[in-house]
Scaffold this motif. Sequence first.
Motif, PDB file in Angstrom:
ATOM      1  N   ALA A  73      -7.519  -9.060  -6.570  1.00  0.00           N
ATOM      2  CA  ALA A  73      -7.600  -7.778  -5.867  1.00  0.00           C
ATOM      3  C   ALA A  73      -6.669  -6.750  -6.496  1.00  0.00           C
ATOM      4  O   ALA A  73      -7.027  -5.579  -6.664  1.00  0.00           O
ATOM      5  CB  ALA A  73      -7.255  -7.973  -4.396  1.00  0.00           C
ATOM      6  N   GLY A  74      -5.455  -7.179  -6.857  1.00  0.00           N
ATOM      7  CA  GLY A  74      -4.502  -6.272  -7.482  1.00  0.00           C
ATOM      8  C   GLY A  74      -5.005  -5.757  -8.818  1.00  0.00           C
ATOM      9  O   GLY A  74      -4.908  -4.560  -9.113  1.00  0.00           O
ATOM     10  N   ASN A  75      -5.596  -6.654  -9.609  1.00  0.00           N
ATOM     11  CA  ASN A  75      -6.121  -6.252 -10.914  1.00  0.00           C
ATOM     12  C   ASN A  75      -7.318  -5.308 -10.794  1.00  0.00           C
ATOM     13  O   ASN A  75      -7.691  -4.646 -11.763  1.00  0.00           O
ATOM     14  CB  ASN A  75      -6.518  -7.488 -11.721  1.00  0.00           C
ATOM     15  N   SER A  76      -7.893  -5.265  -9.598  1.00  0.00           N
ATOM     16  CA  SER A  76      -9.005  -4.343  -9.337  1.00  0.00           C
ATOM     17  C   SER A  76      -8.528  -3.046  -8.705  1.00  0.00           C
ATOM     18  O   SER A  76      -9.346  -2.242  -8.261  1.00  0.00           O
ATOM     19  CB  SER A  76     -10.041  -5.024  -8.429  1.00  0.00           C
ATOM     20  N   GLY A  77      -7.197  -2.873  -8.615  1.00  0.00           N
ATOM     21  CA  GLY A  77      -6.659  -1.613  -8.128  1.00  0.00           C
ATOM     22  C   GLY A  77      -6.108  -1.627  -6.722  1.00  0.00           C
ATOM     23  O   GLY A  77      -5.718  -0.575  -6.201  1.00  0.00           O
ATOM     24  N   ASN A  78      -6.048  -2.793  -6.084  1.00  0.00           N
ATOM     25  CA  ASN A  78      -5.521  -2.870  -4.721  1.00  0.00           C
ATOM     26  C   ASN A  78      -3.999  -3.028  -4.768  1.00  0.00           C
ATOM     27  O   ASN A  78      -3.478  -4.108  -5.032  1.00  0.00           O
ATOM     28  CB  ASN A  78      -6.165  -4.042  -3.976  1.00  0.00           C
ATOM     29  N   ALA A  79      -3.294  -1.948  -4.486  1.00  0.00           N
ATOM     30  CA  ALA A  79      -1.833  -1.960  -4.580  1.00  0.00           C
ATOM     31  C   ALA A  79      -1.204  -2.897  -3.559  1.00  0.00           C
ATOM     32  O   ALA A  79      -0.181  -3.534  -3.831  1.00  0.00           O
ATOM     33  CB  ALA A  79      -1.294  -0.537  -4.392  1.00  0.00           C
ATOM     34  N   ALA A  80      -1.804  -2.997  -2.371  1.00  0.00           N
ATOM     35  CA  ALA A  80      -1.252  -3.859  -1.326  1.00  0.00           C
ATOM     36  C   ALA A  80      -1.256  -5.320  -1.757  1.00  0.00           C
ATOM     37  O   ALA A  80      -0.363  -6.088  -1.392  1.00  0.00           O
ATOM     38  CB  ALA A  80      -2.036  -3.683  -0.031  1.00  0.00           C
ATOM     39  N   ALA A  81      -2.247  -5.719  -2.542  1.00  0.00           N
ATOM     40  CA  ALA A  81      -2.313  -7.101  -3.024  1.00  0.00           C
ATOM     41  C   ALA A  81      -1.123  -7.411  -3.926  1.00  0.00           C
ATOM     42  O   ALA A  81      -0.492  -8.468  -3.819  1.00  0.00           O
ATOM     43  CB  ALA A  81      -3.629  -7.326  -3.771  1.00  0.00           C
ATOM     44  N   TYR A  82      -0.799  -6.495  -4.838  1.00  0.00           N
ATOM     45  CA  TYR A  82       0.382  -6.684  -5.687  1.00  0.00           C
ATOM     46  C   TYR A  82       1.651  -6.762  -4.832  1.00  0.00           C
ATOM     47  O   TYR A  82       2.556  -7.566  -5.097  1.00  0.00           O
ATOM     48  CB  TYR A  82       0.519  -5.525  -6.670  1.00  0.00           C
ATOM     49  N   TYR A  83       1.720  -5.918  -3.807  1.00  0.00           N
ATOM     50  CA  TYR A  83       2.914  -5.919  -2.956  1.00  0.00           C
ATOM     51  C   TYR A  83       3.079  -7.269  -2.259  1.00  0.00           C
ATOM     52  O   TYR A  83       4.201  -7.787  -2.155  1.00  0.00           O
ATOM     53  CB  TYR A  83       2.828  -4.806  -1.916  1.00  0.00           C
ATOM     54  N   LEU A  84       1.989  -7.855  -1.803  1.00  0.00           N
ATOM     55  CA  LEU A  84       2.085  -9.136  -1.113  1.00  0.00           C
ATOM     56  C   LEU A  84       2.515 -10.249  -2.061  1.00  0.00           C
ATOM     57  O   LEU A  84       3.243 -11.159  -1.667  1.00  0.00           O
ATOM     58  CB  LEU A  84       0.754  -9.480  -0.446  1.00  0.00           C
ATOM     59  N   ILE A  85       2.078 -10.189  -3.323  1.00  0.00           N
ATOM     60  CA  ILE A  85       2.558 -11.180  -4.292  1.00  0.00           C
ATOM     61  C   ILE A  85       4.074 -11.033  -4.463  1.00  0.00           C
ATOM     62  O   ILE A  85       4.815 -12.022  -4.489  1.00  0.00           O
ATOM     63  CB  ILE A  85       1.852 -11.023  -5.648  1.00  0.00           C
ATOM     64  N   ALA A  86       4.536  -9.803  -4.549  1.00  0.00           N
ATOM     65  CA  ALA A  86       5.984  -9.568  -4.667  1.00  0.00           C
ATOM     66  C   ALA A  86       6.726 -10.085  -3.456  1.00  0.00           C
ATOM     67  O   ALA A  86       7.861 -10.560  -3.555  1.00  0.00           O
ATOM     68  CB  ALA A  86       6.248  -8.069  -4.840  1.00  0.00           C
ATOM     69  N   ASP A  87       6.074 -10.003  -2.304  1.00  0.00           N
ATOM     70  CA  ASP A  87       6.703 -10.352  -1.030  1.00  0.00           C
ATOM     71  C   ASP A  87       6.608 -11.847  -0.713  1.00  0.00           C
ATOM     72  O   ASP A  87       7.043 -12.283   0.345  1.00  0.00           O
ATOM     73  CB  ASP A  87       6.014  -9.547   0.086  1.00  0.00           C
ATOM     74  N   SER A  88       6.054 -12.630  -1.623  1.00  0.00           N
ATOM     75  CA  SER A  88       5.808 -14.049  -1.352  1.00  0.00           C
ATOM     76  C   SER A  88       7.040 -14.914  -1.555  1.00  0.00           C
ATOM     77  O   SER A  88       7.915 -14.602  -2.349  1.00  0.00           O
ATOM     78  CB  SER A  88       4.690 -14.566  -2.274  1.00  0.00           C
ATOM     79  N   GLY A  89       7.043 -16.022  -0.818  1.00  0.00           N
ATOM     80  CA  GLY A  89       7.999 -17.089  -1.099  1.00  0.00           C
ATOM     81  C   GLY A  89       9.435 -16.751  -0.802  1.00  0.00           C
ATOM     82  O   GLY A  89       9.759 -16.034   0.119  1.00  0.00           O
ATOM     83  N   SER A  90      10.322 -17.298  -1.628  1.00  0.00           N
ATOM     84  CA  SER A  90      11.760 -17.172  -1.388  1.00  0.00           C
ATOM     85  C   SER A  90      12.195 -15.717  -1.501  1.00  0.00           C
ATOM     86  O   SER A  90      11.639 -14.943  -2.273  1.00  0.00           O
ATOM     87  CB  SER A  90      12.541 -18.027  -2.385  1.00  0.00           C
TER      88      SER A  90
END
Length: 362
Positions: A73-90
């Motif tokens: 989704a992020g690679n298709s232009g969804n900025a929120a998807a990239y944010y959630l990857i950043a927000d993952s895990g530890s």
Amino acid sequence: MTGNDSRRHSIMQMHLHRYTYYHQLILLILAVGLLVALPTQAATLTAEQAYQKGKILHFQDRFEEAEPYLLQAGNSGNAAAYYLIADSGSFNRFGMSDKEYKFMKFAADNGHLLAMVGMISDRSLTSPKEKKIWRERFLEVIEPEINQGNPLAYELLSRLYVLKDEYFGLLKDSAYAGYPSAQWEVARRFEMGDDWFLLPGSREKEVAKLYEASARGGYRDALSRKLSRLIQEGKEKEGLTILDALIAKGDAQTLSTYGILISDLSLDLAPDWTYIDKVKGATYLKTLKDSMSPNSRDGMNQRMYERAKALLTAEEILQVSQLTDEYLSNHSVYKQDGLDEFEYTVDNLHTALERWGGNAIE
């Protein structure tokens, strides 16, 4: 052993080794194929479908499962998807990991507003010069919306001033402009004695007004407070109507809180709670346990369900399983705190005024 027997034994061993080798080779090929397939499963979905699936997995604390979908989704232009990857895990409150910074920057570059705040924060790996640039870019977006009275714009701006004098003032601006979670937080702070009120009784009236506005705006904690009060007042039917609506949303915190209360596991922490239905409560807790990652809350979901299950008969346990399967066939359970803010970008911030402006308080 005769010579013929010895020769047959050697041939059998050769075939066995050959079979074992090819068997292991096939297993290896299959394993590699599965590993390659895992990240590409999301590619069978549209970008929006991948985002929705990844978002739910993320908020079920299933971060590794979520990432391939969010990445698509992020690679298709969804900025929120990239944010959630950043927000993952530890999460290290003192600084970002390289991975968190990488995807936070991707999100910010694509206009994600919370990611911009992240780039400005003390935790960010950006240089002081870069932080200044990000701050200027963020304010260019926020200030016109502030001038329009956008409730979310005030709330987002307040994040730059946490632990500073300006913070509570901006939070109040957000609350009176109509943002439900800000209304809840300001009501709590007024109730605890923050700020001052000239006339006797005016503090209590303002607190009640803010709580009611927050509930009207659909904020979970305010609705939960309202339904609890209704139960305490003996208005069980009205209270359960609100509870059913909250449960229908699949909110993990609601299922946890009311699963414990309704199962009578609250250990006298809620002495005014009177509605007990151990089958329903255990169903909420099993639904939560079956949906969330086993590691979520350090296994607390599993432990609370086991405690609720111990209070049931074998027939009731079977009923709980059936009710859980029925619920999960039509609902997805995941954490829903703060979801409102996650999907706002530079391009769609103006829609927050349309969404919450009607909930403004005079």
